[in-house]
Design a protein around this motif. Structure first.
Motif, short mmCIF file in Angstrom:
data_model
loop_
_atom_site.label_atom_id
_atom_site.label_comp_id
_atom_site.label_asym_id
_atom_site.label_seq_id
_atom_site.Cartn_x
_atom_site.Cartn_y
_atom_site.Cartn_z
N GLN A 44 0.84 -1.20 0.00
CA GLN A 44 0.00 0.00 0.00
C GLN A 44 0.88 1.25 0.00
O GLN A 44 2.02 1.22 0.43
CB GLN A 44 -0.90 0.01 1.23
CG GLN A 44 -1.90 -1.13 1.24
CD GLN A 44 -3.05 -0.92 0.29
OE1 GLN A 44 -4.01 -0.23 0.61
NE2 GLN A 44 -2.97 -1.48 -0.89
N GLN A 45 0.30 2.32 -0.47
CA GLN A 45 1.04 3.59 -0.53
C GLN A 45 0.36 4.57 0.41
O GLN A 45 -0.25 5.54 -0.01
CB GLN A 45 1.05 4.13 -1.97
CG GLN A 45 1.73 3.21 -2.96
CD GLN A 45 3.24 3.32 -2.90
OE1 GLN A 45 3.77 4.35 -2.52
NE2 GLN A 45 3.94 2.27 -3.28
N GLN A 46 0.43 4.27 1.69
CA GLN A 46 -0.40 5.01 2.63
C GLN A 46 0.38 5.41 3.87
O GLN A 46 0.42 4.68 4.86
CB GLN A 46 -1.62 4.16 3.01
CG GLN A 46 -2.47 3.86 1.78
CD GLN A 46 -3.57 2.86 2.06
OE1 GLN A 46 -3.77 2.44 3.18
NE2 GLN A 46 -4.30 2.49 1.03
N LEU A 47 1.01 6.56 3.83
CA LEU A 47 1.77 7.07 4.97
C LEU A 47 0.86 7.21 6.19
O LEU A 47 -0.18 7.86 6.12
CB LEU A 47 2.38 8.43 4.60
CG LEU A 47 3.56 8.92 5.43
CD1 LEU A 47 4.79 8.07 5.17
CD2 LEU A 47 3.87 10.38 5.09
N CYS A 49 -0.88 4.89 7.62
CA CYS A 49 -1.97 3.90 7.66
C CYS A 49 -1.48 2.48 7.92
O CYS A 49 -2.28 1.60 8.19
CB CYS A 49 -2.72 3.88 6.33
SG CYS A 49 -3.81 5.26 6.05
N ALA B 55 -8.19 3.94 9.41
CA ALA B 55 -7.20 2.97 8.92
C ALA B 55 -7.38 1.62 9.61
O ALA B 55 -7.23 0.57 8.97
CB ALA B 55 -5.79 3.50 9.14
N GLU B 81 -7.26 12.06 4.92
CA GLU B 81 -6.07 11.48 4.29
C GLU B 81 -6.17 9.95 4.18
O GLU B 81 -6.07 9.41 3.06
CB GLU B 81 -4.82 11.92 5.07
CG GLU B 81 -3.54 11.22 4.71
CD GLU B 81 -3.04 11.55 3.31
OE1 GLU B 81 -3.64 12.41 2.65
OE2 GLU B 81 -2.05 10.94 2.89
N PRO B 82 -6.39 9.23 5.27
CA PRO B 82 -6.52 7.77 5.10
C PRO B 82 -7.73 7.38 4.26
O PRO B 82 -7.66 6.41 3.50
CB PRO B 82 -6.63 7.23 6.53
CG PRO B 82 -6.94 8.39 7.38
CD PRO B 82 -6.38 9.59 6.70
N ARG B 85 -6.78 7.82 0.55
CA ARG B 85 -5.82 6.82 0.08
C ARG B 85 -6.42 5.43 0.02
O ARG B 85 -6.26 4.72 -0.98
CB ARG B 85 -4.57 6.83 0.98
CG ARG B 85 -3.71 8.06 0.76
CD ARG B 85 -2.45 7.98 1.61
NE ARG B 85 -1.60 9.14 1.45
CZ ARG B 85 -0.55 9.22 0.61
NH1 ARG B 85 -0.25 8.19 -0.16
NH2 ARG B 85 0.17 10.31 0.54
#
Lengths: 202, 166
Positions: A44-47, A49, B55, B81-82, B85
């Motif tokens: 995943q590309q999720q800073l 998360c 998340a 943000e989460p 994404r």
């Protein structure tokens, strides 16, 4: 200590675990270092998360060992998850933080851990995670992987790694959506459950 | 919230198959949180901010269990943000139940931003939502949000407002 060498060592310990993975170059490195774990790893590309998602997965599958491969930048983005892990004390979650002290994927500007004062393992201990350690050698990393994968409480391992990326490795071609389907189908198959089932006929 | 409204929420969550609730408590839902904590069929996870909760809910989705993110509507802003994404980048859905602070009738100046921003933020993320102000509609609305999210593999939201939460 190189991240790729650590990944190779960790991969040697893994069989049926599920892995949630951070963003950046570590994605391609894990794809190559642990080819037997590709379907069981969510790229995943999720800073910010990664460890929360891994904890959610651990809460939903309490009988299965879950591994979070997070980063210094990702963990600093959402430190609150450490406090939640401290309170919830999941018995099946092993968190590795690749701490290269930089935002490597955008060229290497320093993260907060680069200046010798910020200690993610100490923050984790302060948040109630008793088993939180920093390692600087491959031998110590390998020993902590064995312990962390067997622990009955949350285990955070901060691996101080260089800012280099393993050269000449194969790029992963799939995007986040395809990766989700691959991962979900793997969980369905190995858990004998349905997560994304058929539509109704009506 | 009246006890009958709390019961309707919990009935809806159970009918939708929810077994894990992530929450950051607020005042309008203050009677709901202890009821969720006390329910033996629901595991509650208290989070430090709503984005973390979103998340975690995404991770629960990947396990095959069903989760809900329960919060004040200000938590939507902390979750953008989460949500962006996970939802737009990977198709990992989160179903949200939020209290509608800041709608007409609001008597706190600090809650006005929550009312002004909630619906535009949901629209910006293309998240379908329903504002429920009648107790009789709570249970079915929650069930329908899960029906939609588990076919779209995208987020949906129920906002409880009006006399339901005041």
């Amino acid at each position: 200590m190189k991240r790729y060498d650590c990944m190779t060592a960790l991969a040697g310990h893994l069989r049926d675990e599920l892995v949630i993975l951070s963003l950046g170059a570590s994605v391609d490195e894990w794809y190559n270092a642990a080819p037997h774990m590709r379907e069981g790893s969510l790229f995943q590309q999720q800073l910010g998360c990664v460890t929360p998602q891994a904890f959610g997965l651990a809460a939903g599958l309490p009988h299965r060992r879950i591994v979070s491969l997070d980063t210094d930048g990702g963990m600093m983005f959402n430190l609150g998850i450490l406090a939640t892990l401290g309170n919830e004390q999941p018995k099946n979650l092993f968190v590795v933080v690749w701490d290269n002290e930089c935002y490597q994927s955008i060229g290497g500007p320093p993260t907060h851990t680069a200046f010798g004062r910020v200690d993610i393992a100490a923050i984790a201990r302060g948040a109630g995670i008793d088993k939180a350690y920093t390692v600087t050698t491959l031998e110590a990393f390998d020993a902590h992987c064995e312990a962390g994968l067997a622990a009955e409480e949350p285990y955070v391992l901060v691996a101080k790694v260089s800012g280099t990326v393993q050269p000449d490795i194969r790029r992963k071609h799939s995007d986040g959506r395809e990766d989700k389907y691959i991962f979900v189908r793997h969980v369905e198959k190995t858990e004998d459950i349905v997560i994304m089932g058929p539509s109704e006929h009506n | 919230m009246k006890q009958s409204a709390v019961d309707a929420v919990i009935r809806g969550l159970k009918r939708a198959g929810v077994s894990i609730v992530c929450y950051l408590p607020d005042s309008l839902f203050k009677e709901l949180y202890p009821a969720l904590d006390a329910d033996p069929e629901i595991r509650t996870i208290r989070v430090t901010n709503e984005g973390e909760g979103a998340a975690i809910c995404g991770g629960v989705f990947l396990s095959g269990k069903r989760a809900a993110l329960v919060m004040e509507n200000s938590g939507l802003r902390a979750s953008v943000e989460p949500l962006a994404r996970m939802g737009l980048g990977a198709g990992i859905p989160v179903v949200m139940l939020m209290s509608y602070r800041g709608e007409l009738g609001e008597n706190n100046w600090w809650a006005i931003p929550h009312g002004i921003t909630m619906e535009p933020v949901l629209d910006a993320l293309r998240i379908p939502y329903r504002v429920v102000r009648e107790e009789d509609a709570i249970e079915q609305s929650i069930v329908e949000a899960y029906d939609w999210s588990y076919n779209a593999y995208y987020h949906s939201a129920i906002a409880l407002g009006g006399s339901v939460v005041r």
